[in-house]
Design an enzyme around this catalytic site. Sequence first.
Site, mmCIF file in Angstrom:
data_model
loop_
_atom_site.group_PDB
_atom_site.id
_atom_site.type_symbol
_atom_site.label_atom_id
_atom_site.label_comp_id
_atom_site.label_asym_id
_atom_site.label_seq_id
_atom_site.Cartn_x
_atom_site.Cartn_y
_atom_site.Cartn_z
ATOM 1 N N THR A 186 51.831 39.892 45.101
ATOM 2 C CA THR A 186 53.278 39.856 45.341
ATOM 3 C C THR A 186 53.797 41.278 45.510
ATOM 4 O OG1 THR A 186 53.466 37.848 44.052
ATOM 5 C CG2 THR A 186 55.490 39.110 44.361
ATOM 6 N N CYS B 71 41.109 74.494 32.950
ATOM 7 C CA CYS B 71 41.741 74.124 31.688
ATOM 8 C C CYS B 71 42.873 73.129 31.875
ATOM 9 C CB CYS B 71 42.284 75.366 31.003
ATOM 10 S SG CYS B 71 41.042 76.623 30.826
#
Lengths: 395, 131
Positions: free
Chosen positions: A237, A325
């Site tokens: 849907t 990082c």
Amino acid sequence: MRKVYLDNAATTPLLPEVREAMMPYLGDVFGNPSSLHDWGDGAREAIETARAQVAGLIGAKAEEIIFTGSGTEANNLAVKGLALAQQAKGKHVVVSAIEHFSVLHSAKTLEKWGFEVSEVPVDKYGVVNPEDVPRSLRKDTVLVSIMQANGEVGTIEPIAEIAKITRERGIPFHTDGVATAGTIPVNVGELGVDALSLAGNQFYGPKGVGALWVRKGVRIIPLLDGGIQEGGRRAGTENVPVIVGLGKAAELAQTDVTKRVKRLTPLRDRLLKELSGKIEHLVVTGHPQHRLPGHASFCVEFIEGESMLMLLNSQGIAVSSGSACTSRALKASHVLIAMGIPHELAQGSILFTLGIDNTAEDIDYVLETMPPIVDRLRQMSPLYSKFTKSGKGGK
Amino acid sequence: MPVYSDKVMDHFMNPRNVGEIENPDGVGEVGNPVCGDMMTFHIRVKDNRLEDVKFKTFGCGAAIAVSSMVSEMAKGKTLEEAKKITPKSVADELEGLPKQKFHCSNLGAQALNKAIQDYLSKKKTKGGKER
């Protein structure tokens, strides 16, 4: 404190007009577009309007647009769906080394399914040389997927030139237009590609919605099985409110894109030029000219991106980084590495992406805030002290 | 942005003991910039105690906070006490580190230990002379 959002490559804010357009579909107009009653009609009309709006943005036909749940899904559908549809002809796919993970990892999945994948390299600016493409093409190549622009370094690729090569050989060509659609003028006819992905949250529309344009007549295998929504190419849907939002954002972008480019380009150029003047040992990443209008990216030597990002955030400035990082995988950006930037320098990656709300004053603020932050982190950096002690520093 | 504790943010924003010591008694360096984190510790030892500890760090917010915390924990301790500082005790003092940061950024204790080892081996070669 001044607040400056310069992370529009991550997501853009939602335009008020887009939010307004979405509101009825979060309220009274809740019908399922597949339903045959008035409730369904209202929802269906809304997504068909959106389809025409998205098609209009890229110069396509409405029936060629498939709505998806994101740019990532559009890329998955394109790479896997187009390759699978052609697998009787061959099982070889070509991508560039700097694609988004939604393309690269889809290609990896194809490998698990028995396909072979070739990567086209990029130069130091992140540009795919069209002359490198034929070298990667084989008789059994069934798909080429090369992005229109890279969201990390801003480089715009020579897609039309590459498309000429693939078209001559009759190989379907998909381009990831997530960074470009709504940001620069995009016309699929002029590009000459066969499929293009885009995402709403890159041009002031909602998150959680994207679209894949597939040229009429090009076959694609759906990834989701279920009903016959989206012409049988994407079951489930439809998420009506965000599709309506995507349509509205596309309509606004179609009208405003040239104006937006004209406004952002000088701001970007000023940031690229003046920051380079204020900070030593700063490298601009990506192509100096052929780049997205609001995109200024750098690598700062001797310091790491996440700590820069955090200190800029503490001063009210939002940016991104491609350092190891900052990535969950703790790997430096594959884009920077593919461009030949050493790992060490890639750690200092920092990315400012401007949006339509940014002003000259925002750039002033960055130009004034960034140098002391770099200085502070360099004073803390053992790499910088080694550099200055080696006599090369001159400070 | 990773979810850092207030303690991590405090040590990142206001790192303690940043710098180098002139003619240090011991130097320890760990990590490498390719991985994203690198730390250098300098120590001054007096009467078997860490009279001064300074660090320099290339790395993320966690790496900087870890270095700062280690320097604070170590300062004033005897060498034996300082050697007991572990990545775990540093992370605990920082009120936790994000899981993915625990290994790569939590090199401070190792760097300090290396500096102590450096001091001890220098002392040995100098014939046990202490400052």
